[in-house]
Structure formats: C-alpha cells, structure tokens
Design an enzyme around this catalytic site. Structure first.
Site, mmCIF file in Angstrom:
data_model
loop_
_atom_site.group_PDB
_atom_site.id
_atom_site.type_symbol
_atom_site.label_atom_id
_atom_site.label_comp_id
_atom_site.label_asym_id
_atom_site.label_seq_id
_atom_site.Cartn_x
_atom_site.Cartn_y
_atom_site.Cartn_z
ATOM 1 N N TRP A 13 0.809 -1.107 -0.063
ATOM 2 C CA TRP A 13 -0.104 0.137 0.076
ATOM 3 C C TRP A 13 0.990 1.199 0.077
ATOM 4 C CZ3 TRP A 13 -0.480 -4.025 3.511
ATOM 5 C CH2 TRP A 13 -0.017 -4.107 4.531
ATOM 6 N N ARG A 14 2.222 1.147 -0.116
ATOM 7 C CA ARG A 14 2.973 2.226 -0.056
ATOM 8 C C ARG A 14 3.337 2.554 -1.512
ATOM 9 N NH1 ARG A 14 6.501 1.196 5.126
ATOM 10 N NH2 ARG A 14 5.082 2.086 6.672
ATOM 11 N N GLU A 26 -5.827 0.817 5.546
ATOM 12 C CA GLU A 26 -5.983 1.300 7.010
ATOM 13 C C GLU A 26 -7.161 0.556 7.538
ATOM 14 O OE1 GLU A 26 -4.028 2.997 8.727
ATOM 15 O OE2 GLU A 26 -2.596 3.699 7.190
ATOM 16 N N GLY A 70 -11.266 -11.305 10.585
ATOM 17 C CA GLY A 70 -11.836 -10.845 11.985
ATOM 18 C C GLY A 70 -12.550 -9.521 11.717
ATOM 19 N N TYR A 71 -13.536 -9.132 12.702
ATOM 20 C CA TYR A 71 -14.143 -7.803 12.815
ATOM 21 C C TYR A 71 -14.919 -7.457 11.386
ATOM 22 C CZ TYR A 71 -11.152 -7.213 16.831
ATOM 23 O OH TYR A 71 -10.709 -7.304 18.171
ATOM 24 N N TYR A 109 -9.606 8.126 13.149
ATOM 25 C CA TYR A 109 -8.285 7.567 12.728
ATOM 26 C C TYR A 109 -8.423 7.378 11.224
ATOM 27 C CZ TYR A 109 -4.346 4.753 11.844
ATOM 28 O OH TYR A 109 -3.017 4.725 11.538
ATOM 29 N N ASP A 127 -1.850 6.069 16.146
ATOM 30 C CA ASP A 127 -2.104 4.450 16.269
ATOM 31 C C ASP A 127 -1.346 4.150 17.566
ATOM 32 O OD1 ASP A 127 0.458 4.245 15.344
ATOM 33 O OD2 ASP A 127 -0.159 2.789 13.817
ATOM 34 N N CYS A 181 10.948 1.364 17.982
ATOM 35 C CA CYS A 181 10.396 1.427 19.270
ATOM 36 C C CYS A 181 9.180 0.571 19.711
ATOM 37 C CB CYS A 181 9.918 2.859 19.338
ATOM 38 S SG CYS A 181 9.539 3.744 21.111
ATOM 39 N N CYS A 188 16.969 1.167 21.284
ATOM 40 C CA CYS A 188 17.278 2.584 21.460
ATOM 41 C C CYS A 188 18.713 3.077 20.889
ATOM 42 C CB CYS A 188 17.155 3.337 22.990
ATOM 43 S SG CYS A 188 15.442 2.798 23.638
ATOM 44 N N CYS A 191 17.929 4.423 17.412
ATOM 45 C CA CYS A 191 16.755 5.208 17.146
ATOM 46 C C CYS A 191 17.217 6.707 16.545
ATOM 47 C CB CYS A 191 16.068 5.115 18.597
ATOM 48 S SG CYS A 191 14.765 6.281 18.297
ATOM 49 N N CYS A 197 14.430 11.984 23.717
ATOM 50 C CA CYS A 197 13.532 11.098 24.000
ATOM 51 C C CYS A 197 13.857 10.812 25.733
ATOM 52 C CB CYS A 197 13.877 9.468 23.676
ATOM 53 S SG CYS A 197 12.779 8.200 24.422
#
Ligand code: SF4
Length: 346
Positions: A13-14, A26, A70-71, A109, A127, A181, A188, A191, A197
């Site tokens: 989807w990118r 999404e 599901g859902y 969202y 999210d 993360c 870390c 990161c 942070c």
C-alpha cells in the site's frame, strides 16, 4: 523522515497513495498485524482494483475475501461507503475531514489517514505505535487509556506536523514504532530520535506507555455439529448484527457447566433449529484463540432423526444444504474453516 526514507519496509500500500488504497489498507490494518494483512490486501486489490469494483460486488464475495481477518462489520461498512462515494459523491473521496467522518465505518483515525497519507494534508495520525513513541519521548506518566492522555497525545502529534509533510511524518512515526520503538526491548541505540527521548534518558522506556495489565482471554467450551444428509452439509448464517455477523457456520453453541458435549449439541440443535438429531461420532477437538476468548471446540458428525425435518430458525438468519465443494463459496469463522479443511481431507 530521513530515517523512514531509508528504512521503511516495502509494503504494497506504499506503492501509490490513492485514497482508495489508503482506505482499504488502513481498515485492514485496524486490529490486524501488517504481515497478516499483506496477502489479504494483495488479493483484494487484484479482485477489486477500484472503488467501483467494490460497490458492484456482492457483499457475500467481499465477506469471503475478508474471511479470517475478523471484525467483519468492517466489510459491511466498506461496501456501504463504496456505494455512497460512487452514487452520491461522483466517485471521489471527499478531501475534507468532516465529510469523510460522515461515511460509514470511517472514524477519526481512518479519516486522518486518508487526509494525511492520501491527500498529504496537515493532519496528525495516532495509532498504537505513535502512542507508544510519544509516551516515551515525552515521558507521559498517566495511563494512555485515559481520554485526557489520548487527547494530549493527539495534540502533541499535531504539533509535530510539518506543513506539507504529513504523509511522510505520520508514516515515519508509525514505522519507527513498528521497527525500533517496539513494545518490548526497544532498539534505542539505533533510534533516530534518541536525543530528545526523555524516557530513554531517565531509563524508564520499559515502563512507558503506562497501561492497565491486559485481561486474560476467557476460556469457552463450545460444540458444533456437522449434519449430513444425502451427501449434503447443513450450514446456517449468523445474524446480521453481533459477533461474526453474516458469517456461515455449523450449528452448535456453548456447553453449559457440567453438561456433556453430545447433550449440549442435541439441546442446541433443538433450541436453535427445532431439529432432532442423533450424534454419530466425534470428528475432532480444536483450540482456537480470539481476541478476548480462547475457544475449545468439540465437533461431531450427526444426522437427523427422523430424516424429514425442516428447520425453524430461532437464531440464524438463513440456512443451506451444500455440497463439500461449495464450502469455499461461503465465509466462515476461523475455527469452522479449520474444521472444514479437516472434513475435506477425511
Ligand atoms: Fe523509543 Fe528508545 Fe527511540 Fe525513545 S530512544 S523513541 S524509547 S526507541
């Protein structure tokens, strides 16, 4: 954003950021892991490359393609929304948050995702990944399940938006949460936002975000009956509302405390269908985990006694007698599908 540019995963989807592809991806990604979504997304886009193709497809077909994710109310909303956009909005997604929010199944969202990722408008997107990162960067000590904390995090996300860069920043934050993360043992040392942070510097990354301990899945014992007659199998459709709405299944239900599975099956067939059955033999016992339940499912072959009975539906909305090769044409809950795969092999 620089980090995202070099480290982002190649996800289907990118490839293009059309409102339709952002919307579908999404919706699929809500409550479902990326790895699990990829094959569903590819199959969906192959079969339904456009909004129009979704709107003219049958709901049954959409449901069948969604089976296992599901859902299922998400499918109903996709179908409804595709028709509204096609028939009332000239086939174009509105480039306006309030208008998007009026569409079935599109909440803050998803609307934010379409506005920022598809239209690259200056809207934040929060999210679970973004909640975690921001709770750590800003060392948020309140539970992120509280409304005020959520509002605070949305506000922080909004402040971070660079005009004209929302598509990249929102995705960068989500990707950073997914790859670096992470909920446990964040990486870390690799990161890109280690410097600002706070929880990293205070040594409390493992304690952020603050959440209630998750509830244990409730164990449930159920029994289902594979009813056969003249080489056909009896299946019923679940009601249009509630859990696993509109999916097809073998009849059955919960086993009461102290009840034998076979007795529960005879009772359920009587209560749900007014069918008198004879339990023939056990097929299998399956264990299946859902979000809030862990189900132990006992499955039995059974037959109608006497043979000539017609169902009276007290629970299901519809029923069919089908051949084994027709199982693939209907959408079933995951545990039923596992049982079907076993039956086909027998
Ligand atoms: Fe997360 Fe660690 Fe980066 Fe902070 S430094 S944002 S805790 S990965």
């Amino acid at each position: 954003m620089n980090w995202f540019d070099t480290h982002q995963r190649k996800l289907p989807w990118r490839e293009e950021y059309s409102p339709y592809s952002v919307w579908i991806s999404e919706i699929m990604l809500q409550q479902t892991q990326v790895d699990r979504v990829i094959p569903y997304y590819l199959r969906w886009m192959q079969r339904f490359p456009t909004l129009e193709s979704v709107s003219i497809a049958s709901y049954e077909e959409l449901l069948r393609l969604w089976e296992g994710m599901g859902y299922y109310s998400r499918v109903k909303f996709i179908h409804k929304t595709s028709k509204i956009i096609l028939n009332q909005l000239g086939g174009q997604f509105p480039e306006n948050l309030d208008e998007l929010l009026k569409l079935p199944g599109i909440g803050p969202y998803t609307a934010g995702a379409i506005m920022s990722i598809a239209f690259n408008q200056n809207y934040p997107l929060v999210d679970g990944n973004v909640i975690r990162i921001l709770a750590r960067i800003f060392n948020i000590e309140n539970s992120v399940e509280r409304r005020e904390t959520k509002n605070y995090i949305w506000k922080k996300a909004e402040e971070l938006i660079l005009p004209g860069k929302a598509r990249w920043l929102n995705q960068a934050l989500m990707e950073l949460g997914a790859l670096i993360c992470t909920p446990k043992s964040p990486t870390c040392y690799e990161c890109p936002v280690q410097k600002p942070c706070l929880s990293f510097h205070l040594g409390c990354t493992e304690q952020r975000p603050v959440v209630q301990p998750s509830k244990k899945a409730i164990p449930i014992k159920v029994v289902v009956g594979v009813l056969q007659k003249d080489g056909l199998f009896f299946i019923q459709q679940r009601p249009a509302n509630g859990l696993m709405a509109d999916l097809w299944e073998f009849p059955g239900g919960k086993i009461n405390q102290g009840e034998k599975p076979e007795d529960a099956l005879v009772r359920e067939f009587q209560e749900e269908l007014q069918f008198s059955i004879q339990v023939e033999k056990k097929i299998t016992t399956l264990k299946h985990g859902y979000t809030n339940f862990s189900v132990t499912l006992h499955a039995y072959l059974c037959k109608l006694v006497p043979e000539n009975q017609s169902p009276i539906l007290h629970f299901a909305s519809d029923y069919r007698w089908i051949k084994s090769e027709d199982f693939r044409a209907y959408a079933f809950p995951a545990a039923n599908r596992r049982l079907i795969n076993l039956l086909i092999k027998l």
